[in-house]
Design a protein around this motif. Structure first.
Motif, PDB file in Angstrom:
ATOM      1  N   GLN A  27       0.826  -1.218   0.000  1.00  0.00           N
ATOM      2  CA  GLN A  27       0.000   0.000   0.000  1.00  0.00           C
ATOM      3  C   GLN A  27       0.860   1.269   0.000  1.00  0.00           C
ATOM      4  O   GLN A  27       0.724   2.109   0.895  1.00  0.00           O
ATOM      5  N   PRO A  28       1.734   1.410  -0.972  1.00  0.00           N
ATOM      6  CA  PRO A  28       2.612   2.579  -0.970  1.00  0.00           C
ATOM      7  C   PRO A  28       1.826   3.861  -1.250  1.00  0.00           C
ATOM      8  O   PRO A  28       0.759   3.811  -1.858  1.00  0.00           O
ATOM      9  N   LYS A  29       2.381   4.979  -0.816  1.00  0.00           N
ATOM     10  CA  LYS A  29       1.767   6.269  -1.175  1.00  0.00           C
ATOM     11  C   LYS A  29       2.420   6.818  -2.439  1.00  0.00           C
ATOM     12  O   LYS A  29       1.776   7.530  -3.205  1.00  0.00           O
ATOM     13  N   LEU A  30       3.691   6.528  -2.609  1.00  0.00           N
ATOM     14  CA  LEU A  30       4.408   7.005  -3.807  1.00  0.00           C
ATOM     15  C   LEU A  30       4.991   5.810  -4.556  1.00  0.00           C
ATOM     16  O   LEU A  30       5.606   4.929  -3.949  1.00  0.00           O
ATOM     17  N   ILE A  31       4.787   5.808  -5.889  1.00  0.00           N
ATOM     18  CA  ILE A  31       5.423   4.788  -6.725  1.00  0.00           C
ATOM     19  C   ILE A  31       6.330   5.520  -7.711  1.00  0.00           C
ATOM     20  O   ILE A  31       5.875   6.412  -8.443  1.00  0.00           O
ATOM     21  N   VAL A  32       7.597   5.167  -7.686  1.00  0.00           N
ATOM     22  CA  VAL A  32       8.587   5.836  -8.536  1.00  0.00           C
ATOM     23  C   VAL A  32       9.081   4.840  -9.575  1.00  0.00           C
ATOM     24  O   VAL A  32       9.719   3.829  -9.226  1.00  0.00           O
ATOM     25  N   CYS A  33       8.772   5.116 -10.837  1.00  0.00           N
ATOM     26  CA  CYS A  33       9.238   4.255 -11.927  1.00  0.00           C
ATOM     27  C   CYS A  33      10.660   4.648 -12.285  1.00  0.00           C
ATOM     28  O   CYS A  33      10.975   5.837 -12.388  1.00  0.00           O
ATOM     29  N   LEU A  34      11.497   3.648 -12.480  1.00  0.00           N
ATOM     30  CA  LEU A  34      12.866   3.912 -12.915  1.00  0.00           C
ATOM     31  C   LEU A  34      12.964   3.527 -14.383  1.00  0.00           C
ATOM     32  O   LEU A  34      13.025   2.346 -14.730  1.00  0.00           O
ATOM     33  N   GLY A  35      12.901   4.551 -15.238  1.00  0.00           N
ATOM     34  CA  GLY A  35      13.060   4.323 -16.668  1.00  0.00           C
ATOM     35  C   GLY A  35      11.760   4.142 -17.424  1.00  0.00           C
ATOM     36  O   GLY A  35      10.674   4.051 -16.859  1.00  0.00           O
ATOM     37  N   ARG A  36      11.934   4.088 -18.732  1.00  0.00           N
ATOM     38  CA  ARG A  36      10.811   4.070 -19.678  1.00  0.00           C
ATOM     39  C   ARG A  36       9.918   2.840 -19.536  1.00  0.00           C
ATOM     40  O   ARG A  36       8.694   2.950 -19.531  1.00  0.00           O
ATOM     41  N   ILE A  37      10.537   1.673 -19.421  1.00  0.00           N
ATOM     42  CA  ILE A  37       9.725   0.442 -19.430  1.00  0.00           C
ATOM     43  C   ILE A  37       8.718   0.461 -18.278  1.00  0.00           C
ATOM     44  O   ILE A  37       7.526   0.199 -18.468  1.00  0.00           O
ATOM     45  N   ALA A  38       9.209   0.793 -17.084  1.00  0.00           N
ATOM     46  CA  ALA A  38       8.307   0.816 -15.918  1.00  0.00           C
ATOM     47  C   ALA A  38       7.268   1.922 -16.080  1.00  0.00           C
ATOM     48  O   ALA A  38       6.088   1.731 -15.770  1.00  0.00           O
ATOM     49  N   ALA A  39       7.689   3.082 -16.588  1.00  0.00           N
ATOM     50  CA  ALA A  39       6.745   4.204 -16.716  1.00  0.00           C
ATOM     51  C   ALA A  39       5.654   3.881 -17.740  1.00  0.00           C
ATOM     52  O   ALA A  39       4.480   4.199 -17.533  1.00  0.00           O
ATOM     53  N   GLN A  40       6.046   3.226 -18.828  1.00  0.00           N
ATOM     54  CA  GLN A  40       5.024   2.894 -19.843  1.00  0.00           C
ATOM     55  C   GLN A  40       4.071   1.825 -19.326  1.00  0.00           C
ATOM     56  O   GLN A  40       2.894   1.820 -19.657  1.00  0.00           O
ATOM     57  N   LYS A  41       4.580   0.940 -18.503  1.00  0.00           N
ATOM     58  CA  LYS A  41       3.710  -0.125 -17.982  1.00  0.00           C
ATOM     59  C   LYS A  41       2.792   0.407 -16.887  1.00  0.00           C
ATOM     60  O   LYS A  41       1.622   0.054 -16.817  1.00  0.00           O
ATOM     61  N   LEU A  42       3.325   1.281 -16.025  1.00  0.00           N
ATOM     62  CA  LEU A  42       2.565   1.651 -14.815  1.00  0.00           C
ATOM     63  C   LEU A  42       1.857   3.000 -14.924  1.00  0.00           C
ATOM     64  O   LEU A  42       0.851   3.220 -14.264  1.00  0.00           O
ATOM     65  N   ILE A  43       2.399   3.906 -15.748  1.00  0.00           N
ATOM     66  CA  ILE A  43       1.780   5.247 -15.805  1.00  0.00           C
ATOM     67  C   ILE A  43       0.963   5.412 -17.081  1.00  0.00           C
ATOM     68  O   ILE A  43      -0.221   5.726 -17.031  1.00  0.00           O
ATOM     69  N   ASP A  44       1.583   5.175 -18.224  1.00  0.00           N
ATOM     70  CA  ASP A  44       0.895   5.450 -19.490  1.00  0.00           C
ATOM     71  C   ASP A  44       1.684   4.788 -20.625  1.00  0.00           C
ATOM     72  O   ASP A  44       2.888   5.024 -20.748  1.00  0.00           O
ATOM     73  N   PRO A  45       1.026   3.988 -21.467  1.00  0.00           N
ATOM     74  CA  PRO A  45       1.749   3.334 -22.576  1.00  0.00           C
ATOM     75  C   PRO A  45       2.414   4.348 -23.513  1.00  0.00           C
ATOM     76  O   PRO A  45       3.380   4.018 -24.203  1.00  0.00           O
ATOM     77  N   GLU A  46       1.900   5.582 -23.514  1.00  0.00           N
ATOM     78  CA  GLU A  46       2.481   6.611 -24.392  1.00  0.00           C
ATOM     79  C   GLU A  46       3.567   7.426 -23.691  1.00  0.00           C
ATOM     80  O   GLU A  46       4.017   8.452 -24.217  1.00  0.00           O
ATOM     81  N   TYR A  47       3.932   7.018 -22.486  1.00  0.00           N
ATOM     82  CA  TYR A  47       4.903   7.788 -21.692  1.00  0.00           C
ATOM     83  C   TYR A  47       6.216   7.948 -22.456  1.00  0.00           C
ATOM     84  O   TYR A  47       6.740   6.994 -23.020  1.00  0.00           O
ATOM     85  N   ARG A  48       6.728   9.191 -22.474  1.00  0.00           N
ATOM     86  CA  ARG A  48       8.060   9.427 -23.078  1.00  0.00           C
ATOM     87  C   ARG A  48       8.971   9.945 -21.986  1.00  0.00           C
ATOM     88  O   ARG A  48       8.761  11.046 -21.476  1.00  0.00           O
TER      89      ARG A  48
END
Ligand code: URA
Length: 193
Positions: A112-133
């Protein structure tokens, strides 16, 4: 169910082909009580051999990045999108990521984290937005239900291209500010003796 039980199940996973070439499943490390979760892409060679995330050169840099903002492995949880090393450090295939997501979802449900920090493109595209740049969107904050999410350049990218470091420093300061606002308790989690 707690993280230890989940880990035991995960260690036997053979949902995708990566289990055939792995030495170890790299489940994740950190205290179950932490409000901050870092998610990388997938284990590299050192991580595969040791069964721990971010223990190679990129991991050393990640430790330094955390230290700059008064965080460390003792007060964050660190894991990856895929828990087994893709051969020759290739990007994990979309199918491999999808097969591995239930483990990450369960980790998130337990932490139950309050903050999720993606490290790099792959994680950001999977967890935030497939169009993430990552070059355009790093350091931006996203509200996703109970979590706030952001992404930083992957430490491996910072090793390859030091010109990305100044903007990452700004992103780290923004992360520290957000953590002080929404989960100041994270800074109180002490190193185990
Ligand atoms: N790169 C990642 O994305 N994860 C690790 O655990 C190590 C290197």
């Amino acid at each position: 169910m707690d993280l230890n039980v989940l880990r035991e199940h995960c260690l036997h996973c053979s949902s995708c082909g990566l289990y055939e070439t792995r030495h170890n499943v790299v489940f994740g490390v950190g205290p179950e009580t932490t409000p901050i979760l870092f998610v990388g892409e997938g284990p590299g060679e050192q991580e595969d051999l040791r069964g721990e995330p971010f223990v190679g050169p990129a991991g050393k840099l990640l430790d330094d990045m955390l230290c700059i903002i008064d965080l460390g492995r003792h007060n964050c949880y660190i894991t990856n999108i895929v828990k087994c090393r893709p051969p020759h450090n290739r990007d994990p295939f979309e199918t491999e990521q999808d097969m591995c997501m239930p483990w990450l979802r369960s980790q998130v449900r337990l932490l139950q984290p309050k903050l999720i920090v993606c490290l790099g493109r792959i994680a950001a595209q999977k967890l935030i937005d497939p169009e993430y740049r990552i070059s355009r969107d790093h350091g931006k904050w996203y509200n996703r239900g109970k979590f706030r999410m952001t992404a930083l350049y992957h430490p491996s990218a910072l090793l390859r291209d030091p010109t990305k470091r100044p903007s990452t420093f700004e992103d780290l300061k923004s992360l520290q500010k957000m953590a002080r606002e929404v989960c100041p308790e994270v800074f109180e989690i002490n190193k185990p003796e």
